[in-house]
Design a protein around this motif. Structure first.
Motif, PDB file in Angstrom:
ATOM      1  N   THR A  77       0.859  -1.172   0.000  1.00 37.03           N
ATOM      2  CA  THR A  77       0.000   0.000   0.000  1.00 37.03           C
ATOM      3  C   THR A  77       0.897   1.223   0.000  1.00 37.03           C
ATOM      4  OG1 THR A  77      -1.708  -1.209   1.206  1.00 37.03           O
ATOM      5  CG2 THR A  77      -1.886   1.207   1.164  1.00 37.03           C
ATOM      6  N   LEU A  78       0.824   1.969  -1.095  1.00 34.87           N
ATOM      7  CA  LEU A  78       1.661   3.151  -1.260  1.00 34.87           C
ATOM      8  C   LEU A  78       1.156   4.287  -0.371  1.00 34.87           C
ATOM      9  CD1 LEU A  78       1.910   2.976  -5.155  1.00 34.87           C
ATOM     10  CD2 LEU A  78       3.535   2.077  -3.481  1.00 34.87           C
ATOM     11  N   VAL A  79       1.973   5.277  -0.166  1.00 37.73           N
ATOM     12  CA  VAL A  79       1.617   6.409   0.683  1.00 37.73           C
ATOM     13  C   VAL A  79       0.338   7.095   0.200  1.00 37.73           C
ATOM     14  CG1 VAL A  79       2.409   8.678   1.513  1.00 37.73           C
ATOM     15  CG2 VAL A  79       4.013   6.780   1.383  1.00 37.73           C
ATOM     16  N   ASN A  80       0.100   7.107  -1.107  1.00 40.83           N
ATOM     17  CA  ASN A  80      -1.092   7.765  -1.654  1.00 40.83           C
ATOM     18  C   ASN A  80      -2.359   6.926  -1.507  1.00 40.83           C
ATOM     19  OD1 ASN A  80      -1.043   5.824  -3.701  1.00 40.83           O
ATOM     20  ND2 ASN A  80      -0.236   7.208  -5.240  1.00 40.83           N
ATOM     21  N   GLY A  81      -2.260   5.729  -0.944  1.00 37.84           N
ATOM     22  CA  GLY A  81      -3.417   4.869  -0.728  1.00 37.84           C
ATOM     23  C   GLY A  81      -3.637   3.813  -1.798  1.00 37.84           C
ATOM     24  N   THR A  82      -2.874   3.852  -2.866  1.00 31.41           N
ATOM     25  CA  THR A  82      -3.006   2.853  -3.923  1.00 31.41           C
ATOM     26  C   THR A  82      -2.363   1.544  -3.475  1.00 31.41           C
ATOM     27  OG1 THR A  82      -3.075   4.512  -5.663  1.00 31.41           O
ATOM     28  CG2 THR A  82      -2.404   2.294  -6.318  1.00 31.41           C
ATOM     29  N   ALA A  83      -3.083   0.450  -3.663  1.00 29.29           N
ATOM     30  CA  ALA A  83      -2.569  -0.881  -3.320  1.00 29.29           C
ATOM     31  C   ALA A  83      -2.090  -1.563  -4.595  1.00 29.29           C
ATOM     32  CB  ALA A  83      -3.659  -1.716  -2.655  1.00 29.29           C
ATOM     33  N   VAL A  84      -0.884  -2.112  -4.538  1.00 29.26           N
ATOM     34  CA  VAL A  84      -0.312  -2.875  -5.649  1.00 29.26           C
ATOM     35  C   VAL A  84      -0.093  -4.291  -5.142  1.00 29.26           C
ATOM     36  CG1 VAL A  84       1.657  -3.141  -7.208  1.00 29.26           C
ATOM     37  CG2 VAL A  84       0.830  -0.842  -6.623  1.00 29.26           C
ATOM     38  N   ARG A  85      -0.740  -5.261  -5.805  1.00 22.97           N
ATOM     39  CA  ARG A  85      -0.604  -6.662  -5.426  1.00 22.97           C
ATOM     40  C   ARG A  85       0.236  -7.370  -6.485  1.00 22.97           C
ATOM     41  NH1 ARG A  85      -4.956  -4.464  -4.247  1.00 22.97           N
ATOM     42  NH2 ARG A  85      -6.037  -4.865  -6.203  1.00 22.97           N
ATOM     43  N   GLU A  86       1.301  -7.992  -6.023  1.00 18.10           N
ATOM     44  CA  GLU A  86       2.182  -8.745  -6.901  1.00 18.10           C
ATOM     45  C   GLU A  86       1.971 -10.231  -6.623  1.00 18.10           C
ATOM     46  OE1 GLU A  86       6.243  -6.431  -7.017  1.00 18.10           O
ATOM     47  OE2 GLU A  86       5.401  -6.519  -4.984  1.00 18.10           O
ATOM     48  N   TYR A  87       1.814 -10.997  -7.676  1.00 17.34           N
ATOM     49  CA  TYR A  87       1.639 -12.442  -7.569  1.00 17.34           C
ATOM     50  C   TYR A  87       2.968 -13.066  -7.966  1.00 17.34           C
ATOM     51  CZ  TYR A  87      -3.241 -11.309  -7.077  1.00 17.34           C
ATOM     52  OH  TYR A  87      -4.433 -10.802  -6.614  1.00 17.34           O
ATOM     53  N   LEU A  88       3.593 -13.749  -6.992  1.00 13.53           N
ATOM     54  CA  LEU A  88       4.935 -14.279  -7.187  1.00 13.53           C
ATOM     55  C   LEU A  88       4.916 -15.795  -7.291  1.00 13.53           C
ATOM     56  CD1 LEU A  88       6.572 -12.200  -4.323  1.00 13.53           C
ATOM     57  CD2 LEU A  88       6.541 -11.625  -6.737  1.00 13.53           C
ATOM     58  N   SER A  89       5.653 -16.311  -8.253  1.00 19.16           N
ATOM     59  CA  SER A  89       5.797 -17.765  -8.396  1.00 19.16           C
ATOM     60  C   SER A  89       6.649 -18.291  -7.257  1.00 19.16           C
ATOM     61  CB  SER A  89       6.464 -18.087  -9.732  1.00 19.16           C
ATOM     62  OG  SER A  89       7.825 -17.686  -9.706  1.00 19.16           O
ATOM     63  N   SER A  90       6.740 -19.598  -7.140  1.00 20.44           N
ATOM     64  CA  SER A  90       7.581 -20.193  -6.096  1.00 20.44           C
ATOM     65  C   SER A  90       9.054 -19.833  -6.308  1.00 20.44           C
ATOM     66  CB  SER A  90       7.393 -21.710  -6.057  1.00 20.44           C
ATOM     67  OG  SER A  90       7.677 -22.266  -7.333  1.00 20.44           O
ATOM     68  N   ALA A  91       9.418 -19.441  -7.529  1.00 15.36           N
ATOM     69  CA  ALA A  91      10.794 -19.012  -7.810  1.00 15.36           C
ATOM     70  C   ALA A  91      11.004 -17.533  -7.479  1.00 15.36           C
ATOM     71  CB  ALA A  91      11.130 -19.257  -9.281  1.00 15.36           C
ATOM     72  N   GLY A  92       9.935 -16.821  -7.082  1.00 11.59           N
ATOM     73  CA  GLY A  92      10.058 -15.410  -6.711  1.00 11.59           C
ATOM     74  C   GLY A  92       9.884 -14.437  -7.862  1.00 11.59           C
ATOM     75  N   THR A  93       9.381 -14.913  -8.998  1.00  6.36           N
ATOM     76  CA  THR A  93       9.170 -14.064 -10.169  1.00  6.36           C
ATOM     77  C   THR A  93       7.727 -13.562 -10.198  1.00  6.36           C
ATOM     78  OG1 THR A  93      10.784 -15.372 -11.384  1.00  6.36           O
ATOM     79  CG2 THR A  93       9.319 -14.001 -12.684  1.00  6.36           C
ATOM     80  N   VAL A  94       7.544 -12.292 -10.548  1.00  8.00           N
ATOM     81  CA  VAL A  94       6.215 -11.699 -10.635  1.00  8.00           C
ATOM     82  C   VAL A  94       5.542 -12.187 -11.922  1.00  8.00           C
ATOM     83  CG1 VAL A  94       4.895  -9.548 -10.752  1.00  8.00           C
ATOM     84  CG2 VAL A  94       6.990  -9.646  -9.374  1.00  8.00           C
ATOM     85  N   PHE A  95       4.440 -12.955 -11.772  1.00  3.76           N
ATOM     86  CA  PHE A  95       3.714 -13.432 -12.956  1.00  3.76           C
ATOM     87  C   PHE A  95       2.429 -12.644 -13.185  1.00  3.76           C
ATOM     88  CE2 PHE A  95       2.230 -16.330  -9.581  1.00  3.76           C
ATOM     89  CZ  PHE A  95       0.847 -16.285  -9.735  1.00  3.76           C
ATOM     90  N   ALA A  96       2.019 -11.851 -12.193  1.00  4.25           N
ATOM     91  CA  ALA A  96       0.829 -11.016 -12.339  1.00  4.25           C
ATOM     92  C   ALA A  96       0.908  -9.860 -11.352  1.00  4.25           C
ATOM     93  CB  ALA A  96      -0.434 -11.834 -12.084  1.00  4.25           C
ATOM     94  N   VAL A  97       0.247  -8.759 -11.692  1.00  2.00           N
ATOM     95  CA  VAL A  97       0.122  -7.621 -10.795  1.00  2.00           C
ATOM     96  C   VAL A  97      -1.307  -7.100 -10.880  1.00  2.00           C
ATOM     97  CG1 VAL A  97       2.539  -6.878 -10.863  1.00  2.00           C
ATOM     98  CG2 VAL A  97       0.944  -5.959 -12.526  1.00  2.00           C
ATOM     99  N   ALA A  98      -1.763  -6.492  -9.810  1.00  3.74           N
ATOM    100  CA  ALA A  98      -3.068  -5.842  -9.788  1.00  3.74           C
ATOM    101  C   ALA A  98      -2.924  -4.575  -8.964  1.00  3.74           C
ATOM    102  CB  ALA A  98      -4.116  -6.762  -9.172  1.00  3.74           C
ATOM    103  N   TRP A  99      -3.745  -3.594  -9.257  1.00  7.03           N
ATOM    104  CA  TRP A  99      -3.673  -2.337  -8.515  1.00  7.03           C
ATOM    105  C   TRP A  99      -5.076  -1.770  -8.361  1.00  7.03           C
ATOM    106  CZ3 TRP A  99      -1.807  -3.296 -13.331  1.00  7.03           C
ATOM    107  CH2 TRP A  99      -2.415  -2.652 -14.405  1.00  7.03           C
ATOM    108  N   SER A 100      -5.257  -1.001  -7.293  1.00  7.73           N
ATOM    109  CA  SER A 100      -6.510  -0.288  -7.064  1.00  7.73           C
ATOM    110  C   SER A 100      -6.224   0.840  -6.092  1.00  7.73           C
ATOM    111  CB  SER A 100      -7.583  -1.228  -6.495  1.00  7.73           C
ATOM    112  OG  SER A 100      -7.153  -1.766  -5.263  1.00  7.73           O
ATOM    113  N   GLY A 101      -6.862   1.972  -6.354  1.00  9.44           N
ATOM    114  CA  GLY A 101      -6.686   3.095  -5.456  1.00  9.44           C
ATOM    115  C   GLY A 101      -6.942   4.426  -6.117  1.00  9.44           C
TER     116      GLY A 101
END
Length: 172
Positions: A77-101
């Motif tokens: 959750t960024l200071v401005n209130g926007t939430a960024v969700r990162e979906y990480l594989s078991s290897a630690g790689t971002v395979f998806a992102v979502a945001w709202s705010g």
């Protein structure tokens, strides 16, 4: 390039764009100053089991899985209130992102090397007369982005990088 410049300019007019150095297909973001982070774990097998349970109301269903793909959801959750969700594989790689705010995150940082592909897709849509939210759907990249001043949201994922059994409806 004009559309990319216009997108970045528009994001700048909304206020200071919060830095987010995650990159789709890469490592998770470095936590920006003042942001808060919450991490949860998920399993593609539990997603499949949940969907099976929802589709079978009266019959008994059993799901057996010898290996289930696991993933981690890291919400910043960024200071401005926007939430960024990162979906990480078991290897630690971002395979998806979502945001709202209330403010758009920096999509060029979130999408990383896929940002030019997103811009090209939006430009092609605009050239074909399509108006509305920015949506790009290809075999390599899917991005849905929209909203209005004070309420933005979106999702992006790499279809080929999704864990086996993972449902894109879980990207929220």
């Amino acid at each position: 390039m004009r559309l990319a410049a216009a997108l970045l300019c528009a994001m700048g007019m909304l206020g200071v764009v919060q830095p987010a150095s995650a990159a789709l297909g890469g490592a998770p973001m470095t936590t920006p100053s003042g942001a808060s982070v919450n991490t949860t774990s998920g399993s593609a097998a539990s997603t499949v089991a949940r969907q099976a349970a929802q589709s079978t109301s009266s019959s008994t269903s059993s799901t057996s899985s010898t290996s289930s793909a696991t993933y981690t959801v890291r919400e910043t959750t960024l200071v401005n209130g926007t939430a960024v969700r990162e979906y990480l594989s078991s290897a630690g790689t971002v395979f998806a992102v979502a945001w709202s705010g209330p403010q758009m995150p920096d999509l060029s940082a979130l999408l990383g090397t896929y940002f030019p592909q997103y811009v090209a897709g939006v430009q092609a849509s605009r050239a074909n007369g399509v108006r509305g939210p920015g949506a790009v759907e290809s075999s390599a990249l899917v991005v849905h982005s929209g909203g209005h001043m004070g309420a933005f949201s979106g999702q992006a994922w790499l279809p080929s990088a999704l864990p086996s059994g993972f449902s894109t409806s879980d990207i929220q």
